[in-house]
Write an enzyme that holds these catalytic residues in place. Structure first.
Site, short mmCIF file in Angstrom:
data_model
loop_
_atom_site.label_atom_id
_atom_site.label_comp_id
_atom_site.label_asym_id
_atom_site.label_seq_id
_atom_site.Cartn_x
_atom_site.Cartn_y
_atom_site.Cartn_z
N CYS A 41 18.60 108.43 41.73
CA CYS A 41 19.14 108.23 40.39
C CYS A 41 17.99 108.52 39.43
O CYS A 41 17.03 109.18 39.80
CB CYS A 41 19.72 106.83 40.21
SG CYS A 41 18.53 105.49 40.30
N LYS A 42 18.08 108.05 38.23
CA LYS A 42 17.06 108.39 37.24
C LYS A 42 15.68 107.93 37.67
O LYS A 42 14.70 108.69 37.58
CB LYS A 42 17.43 107.76 35.89
CG LYS A 42 16.45 108.06 34.77
CD LYS A 42 16.94 107.42 33.48
CE LYS A 42 15.95 107.67 32.34
NZ LYS A 42 16.44 107.07 31.07
#
Length: 922
Positions: free
Chosen positions: A826-827
């Site tokens: 994810c980020k």
């Protein structure tokens, strides 16, 4: 959760003998015997007959574990269990584990403190709890106890009142429990899970599986967590969860940047060696070289800064915007789950967690690589008169030709010298072998220039010389087939804007054909001469049998060398002339590529290098771990060299705002991993770090194994066969931003990426079914099983359903069945990643290891509970090291798991979060 730190030295002294306190010297400590690379000590906890102040109130308890180090006389908080609600006899599913490097000895004291949680509504910030009782024991008492179990009395802080007992059971993974089975009951009335365990402690039974441990050379700072969960048949399974950093987070990017510097320096020199050019082209070259030198200094400065880096071996999320660390992957960790079931084979499940490969420092204002590259290519096609347009395929071909030249020229020269050396020694066998190698390399060399691009680039370069004109239109003379090929080439005669070049000389188009053909003719002369010499040698041995052998050898040796020497020199000269012309022509093509897009071209190259560096570091880590785990799996090793390795990335990025740009970067970076190949070699020293060679269009990673491990490999891998990678990416946005994108934005990017990678996955599956026998892999028992999963995945991708997490489950299942490597991104590889990984682990326990259905949620809560985070302080962020006293814990404040189920719960989440914040600041 927030628990204030215990008072250290004063309180610790009451648990230590006075002889140790008064002693000025170091105490004599006894080490614990253990298996290499295994945790030093693991134990489980349970309480009985806890006393409450109010009879009708049910306890919600957890145990805090603290350690008194005998050498330091300091009490250190180590870990905590999960909270067990509604019972006076809690049995905790979370155990305690000490990693291999932890300084624990038989004299070490362990303090167990039991707390009653009175108000769990403030779980996101702190917990209102009251002290129940505490007790202590030494590690030696536990490991030396006959039953490997201690029953301790819990007392109040003044040591007077008894408030219950606590059981400490020594745990050894891989050992079976002897005695009566464990009985588990569910209290349906209160909807709470109450456990009753009736079994004796584990005895010394040898493990039934010899599973590989984490490679100590590549990973460091492991964090271990221990659980015991009930199965559907009322047995206990043990789970050890490990998370570790890897030194490859910095090693791979530094190696890659070093290669970029060498490649760019070589390219700059080739541009300088183009020779004299017309003023227009010469000014263009000077501008390009100036920009390239400036960009080269960026790489050199970055490498110098990385060389100074000390401390942690991974980049935390709060550093993702730092320029000096932009080549380093974010939060790269290995997550491993070791499952020991009573009736099933032990199993390992590995997932690499990493932040999405993206250029955070450069930002995403104009999108990511996917959009930027497409826009740049469109602009290059419409460039002005200043330069000649060459397609990306042609520029890639030019780089390949230059790489082949730099690789083959020294090899041919070396084999030519070996041929002369064999002639001087009058060694027929050596002469034949040297000639064979020389012929093979020279044929590859000649074949490298069998491309119309070289011919057209030579003509373009000639027109760029001062005062040049074409003798006749440059139309291929050989065949209609070459004429068709020419349509796809960027021939200067077909390119517009060439009238600006002066014309007052003639160009002989046939000269390149002659120069190129001379290499083959020279090689044929060498071959003919060697055949002639060997033939004369055979006939001479028959006729001159009575002549002195030593005198004959000297005479023949002189003849062989003298007759071959001029032919070999001619071959080298012809090859040198071809190399000079080809290098200049291909460098001219690269000059056009750079000149057409300055400075955007170099900035895009930098961005692509940054993203690729982050992706490659994770891939190398995943490959090495997978190789070490599968060394005894012959089916996997056969699949590795026959088909290649499937690498599946699970993306959790949204398609809204900046994260859409991150996803575009990530998609290009993962796609670029297709140009990476691996090679396994035997290590010649104690340094097992991988070695990276190659250029931007083709990299080879040499993975070094110790001799004992190397011997386990198939012959094909031992001989240096290159191993292919098949990376695929499936992305499903799951956060609140994705809800906005689905309702008010655009999800086309995600849909296109999933569809493209589905085709790549099908391609790998088809290749696998063609080359591998059906019964080769343990997970591949039924052809229809995988085929059905692929079809189901295809239908879910086509359905375009909102937050369709089924895509992730299907892709992960297919990857595991095909012996692939799993990545979750994810980020920042924190909130969404941890939610996904823990949910996947519990799903595996349920589907593959018979986890009791009533304990799925509780097992999930145990893995997600922050208060069970090993040796980490509860008041510190485990990933950033920054204080977060007044901040919500990362795993519980955002109910991402609920968002996985339905986006409509977002409204509820917003209301609850707002109410929580208002209550906090009132």
């Amino acid at each position: 959760m927030e628990i204030k730190e215990e008072r250290a030295s004063d309180e610790a002294q009451q648990f230590l003998p006075s002889s140790q306190i008064d002693s000025l010297g170091e105490p004599q400590l006894t080490s614990i015997q253990r298996i290499a690379n295994e945790p030093k000590l693991e134990f489980s906890l349970a309480c009985k007959d806890l006393v409450t102040a109010t009879r009708d109130r049910k306890l919600n308890t957890f145990i805090q574990v603290s350690v008194v180090h005998p050498a330091e006389h300091v009490l250190t908080r180590y870990s905590s269990t999960e909270i067990v609600e509604g019972t006076r006899d809690p049995l905790f599913l979370t155990g305690v584990t000490f990693p291999p490097e932890y300084p624990i000895y038989e004299e070490t004291k362990i303090k167990l403190t039991v707390y009653d949680v009175k108000d769990k509504s403030q779980d996101t910030v702190s917990i209102l709890r009251s002290f129940l009782g505490c007790t202590t024991f030494t590690v030696g008492d536990l490991v030396k106890s006959k039953e490997q179990q201690l029953t301790l009395t819990l007392r109040t802080s003044d040591g007077g009142k008894t408030v219950g007992t606590i059981e400490v059971n020594l745990v050894k993974m891989g050992e079976l429990e002897d005695g009566e089975p464990c009985h588990i009951t569910t209290d349906s009335q209160d909807q709470k899970c109450a456990l009753v365990r009736e079994c004796t402690a584990s005895e010394g039974i040898s493990g039934k599986d010899n599973l590989p441990s984490l490679n100590a050379g590549d990973v460091k700072n492991p964090i271990c967590k221990l659980y015991r969960f009930p199965t559907s048949d009322n047995k206990w399974m043990r789970i050890r969860e490990q998370m570790a950093e890897t030194i490859l987070s910095f090693h791979v990017p530094k190696e890659l940047i070093n290669l970029h510097i060498k490649e760019d320096m070589r390219r700059n020199q080739e541009l300088k060696d183009l020779g004299e050019l017309a003023p227009h082209w010469d000014n263009m070259r000077k501008s390009v070289i100036a920009h390239c030198d400036q960009m080269l200094s960026v790489y050199q400065d970055t490498l110098a800064e990385l060389g100074k880096h000390t401390g942690s071996s991974f980049k935390s999320s709060c550093s993702k915007g730092e320029k000096t660390l932009e080549f380093i992957p974010i939060n790269l960790h290995l997550q491993r789950m070791h499952v020991h079931s009573p009736r099933l084979k032990d199993a390992l499940y590995d997932v690499i967690t990493v932040g999405a490969p993206a250029a955070h420092f450069q930002g995403f204002k104009n999108g990511g690589l996917r959009k930027l590259l497409s826009k740049f290519e469109a602009e290059r096609r419409n460039t002005g008169y200043q330069c000649i347009y060459y397609s990306p395929e042609n520029t890639a071909k030019a780089k390949e030709v230059l790489s082949n030249i730099n690789h083959l020229q020294p090899l041919i020269s070396s084999h030519a010298d070996l041929l002369l050396n064999s002639a001087s020694q009058h060694s027929p066998d050596s002469l034949k072998n040297s000639l064979k190698m020389l012929s093979e390399k020279t044929e590859l060399f000649v074949h490298a220039f069998k491309d119309q691009l070289v011919r057209s680039a030579l003509l373009a370069l000639y027109t760029a010389r001062p005062g040049c004109v074409l003798k006749k239109p440059a139309v291929p003379r050989n065949s209609a087939e070459e004429g068709d090929d020419l349509k796809h080439q960027d021939h200067p005669s077909q390119v517009k804007r060439q009238d600006s070049i002066p014309h007052h000389s003639e160009y002989d188009e046939e000269e390149w054909d002659r120069v190129w053909a001379n290499v083959g003719k020279s090689l044929n002369c060498v071959i003919a001469m060697v055949d002639k010499l060997l033939e004369k040698d055979d006939s001479g041995n028959v006729k001159d049998g009575e002549i002195d052998p030593s005198a004959a050898d000297c005479k023949h040796a002189g003849d062989w060398y003298e007759q071959l020497y001029p032919l070999v020199i001619t071959l080298k000269d012809c090859m040198g002339e071809v190399v000079t012309r080809a290098k200049q022509s291909m460098a001219f093509v690269l000059l056009q590529e750079l000149a057409c897009g300055l400075p955007q071209c170099l900035m895009l190259t930098l961005r692509r290098d940054i993203v690729f560096s982050q992706a490659l570091a994770g891939l190398v880590c995943g490959f090495i771990i997978k190789l070490h785990t599968g060394l005894h799996d012959q089916g996997f090793l056969q699949q590795l060299h026959t088909v290649g390795l499937l690498v599946q990335y699970e993306g959790l990025l949204s398609t809204y705002s900046e994260e859409a740009g991150m996803l575009e970067d990530m998609a290009v970076g993962i796609s670029d991993l297709q140009k990476v190949m691996f090679k396994v070699v035997e290590a010649k020293s104690e340094d097992f770090l991988p070695i990276i060679t190659g250029r931007r269009e083709h990299y080879v990673i040499e993975v070094q194994l110790p001799a004992k491990m190397f011997e386990l490999l198939p012959q094909e891998i031992k001989e240096g066969k290159l191993l292919r990678m098949y990376p695929v990416l499936f992305n499903v946005g799951i956060n609140e931003q994705q809800t906005l994108a689905e309702r008010f934005g655009d999800t086309t990017l995600q849909e296109n990426i999933n569809q493209e990678n589905l085709e790549l996955l099908k391609e790998y599956y088809n290749l696998f079914t063609e080359k591998m026998p059906p019964d080769c892999l343990p997970h591949f028992q039924e052809q229809n099983d995988l085929k059905g999963l692929l079809e189901n995945l295809h239908q879910n991708i086509q359905a375009k359903k909102r937050k369709n997490v089924e895509i992730m489950w299907l892709a992960a299942t297919i990857c595991r069945k095909l012996n692939g490597v799993r990545f979750t991104c994810c980020k920042s590889a924190k909130d969404r990643t941890s939610m996904s990984v823990t949910l996947e682990q519990c799903s595996i326990l349920r589907d593959e290891h018979q986890l009791h259905k009533d304990f799925f949620i509780r097992a999930l809560d145990c893995m997600r509970s922050r208060q069970t985070q090993g040796a980490l302080n509860d008041s510190d962020d485990p990933e950033t090291g920054c204080l977060t006293d007044n901040k919500p814990t990362s795993r519980h404040f955002y109910p991402v798991a609920l968002l996985l189920v339905s986006s409509h719960l977002l409204v509820v989440w917003l209301i609850l979060s707002l109410a929580l914040l208002l209550a906090k600041y009132q």
